[in-house]
Design a protein around this motif. Sequence first.
Motif, PDB file in Angstrom:
ATOM      1  N   UNK A   1       0.323  -1.535  -0.182  1.00  0.00           N
ATOM      2  CA  UNK A   1       0.160  -0.025   0.111  1.00  0.00           C
ATOM      3  C   UNK A   1       1.188   1.318   0.333  1.00  0.00           C
ATOM      4  N   UNK A   2       1.854   1.543   0.748  1.00  0.00           N
ATOM      5  CA  UNK A   2       2.916   2.414   0.692  1.00  0.00           C
ATOM      6  C   UNK A   2       3.905   2.608  -0.429  1.00  0.00           C
ATOM      7  N   UNK A   3       4.435   1.138  -0.876  1.00  0.00           N
ATOM      8  CA  UNK A   3       5.001   1.512  -1.812  1.00  0.00           C
ATOM      9  C   UNK A   3       4.424   1.501  -3.705  1.00  0.00           C
ATOM     10  N   UNK A   4       4.061   0.156  -3.768  1.00  0.00           N
ATOM     11  CA  UNK A   4       3.139  -0.147  -4.867  1.00  0.00           C
ATOM     12  C   UNK A   4       1.647   0.094  -4.713  1.00  0.00           C
ATOM     13  N   UNK A   5       1.112   1.324  -4.357  1.00  0.00           N
ATOM     14  CA  UNK A   5      -0.674   1.278  -3.761  1.00  0.00           C
ATOM     15  C   UNK A   5      -1.256   0.352  -5.108  1.00  0.00           C
ATOM     16  N   UNK A   6      -1.160   0.555  -6.796  1.00  0.00           N
ATOM     17  CA  UNK A   6      -1.699  -0.290  -8.067  1.00  0.00           C
ATOM     18  C   UNK A   6      -1.476  -1.164  -7.239  1.00  0.00           C
ATOM     19  N   UNK A   7      -0.662  -1.769  -7.151  1.00  0.00           N
ATOM     20  CA  UNK A   7      -1.273  -3.457  -7.150  1.00  0.00           C
ATOM     21  C   UNK A   7      -2.324  -3.997  -5.422  1.00  0.00           C
ATOM     22  N   UNK A   8      -2.672  -3.585  -4.705  1.00  0.00           N
ATOM     23  CA  UNK A   8      -3.023  -3.676  -3.708  1.00  0.00           C
ATOM     24  C   UNK A   8      -5.078  -3.401  -4.163  1.00  0.00           C
ATOM     25  N   UNK A   9      -5.762  -4.640  -3.769  1.00  0.00           N
ATOM     26  CA  UNK A   9      -7.076  -3.959  -4.463  1.00  0.00           C
ATOM     27  C   UNK A   9      -8.063  -2.689  -3.568  1.00  0.00           C
TER      28      UNK A   9
ATOM     29  N   UNK B   1     -10.246  -1.745  -1.751  1.00  0.00           N
ATOM     30  CA  UNK B   1     -11.187  -2.289  -0.563  1.00  0.00           C
ATOM     31  C   UNK B   1     -10.113  -2.236   0.609  1.00  0.00           C
ATOM     32  N   UNK B   2      -9.000  -3.098   0.281  1.00  0.00           N
ATOM     33  CA  UNK B   2      -7.502  -3.135   1.552  1.00  0.00           C
ATOM     34  C   UNK B   2      -6.644  -2.024   1.466  1.00  0.00           C
ATOM     35  N   UNK B   3      -6.646  -1.368   0.147  1.00  0.00           N
ATOM     36  CA  UNK B   3      -5.762  -0.237   0.485  1.00  0.00           C
ATOM     37  C   UNK B   3      -6.648   0.581   1.187  1.00  0.00           C
ATOM     38  N   UNK B   4      -7.791   1.385   1.185  1.00  0.00           N
ATOM     39  CA  UNK B   4      -8.687   1.772   2.053  1.00  0.00           C
ATOM     40  C   UNK B   4      -9.181   1.190   3.794  1.00  0.00           C
TER      41      UNK B   4
END
Length: 79
Positions: free
Chosen positions: A32-40, A42-45
């Motif tokens: 989430x901190x380094x590659x947010x585009x790789x995280x869903x 809802x998970x990122x939120x």
Amino acid sequence: MFRGKDGTGPKGASLADVARRAGVSAGTVSNVLNRPDRVAASTRAGVEEAIAGLGFVRGGQAHRTTGPSPRGDAPRPSS
């Protein structure tokens, strides 16, 4: 809630604390901190909510790993 090494006084939240609060792995928090585009989304939120709720502050040197390491006594360039 969070204590320093000697058991007294507050200490900032760690990446592991954020992961525990968000119900995800430390690797997911890192993504989430380094590659947010790789995280869903809802998970990122959820992770971002945990970061805000705990007052997590990213470590100063931990995220400055790009570029070559300095040699000898030369100061590391700031980013």
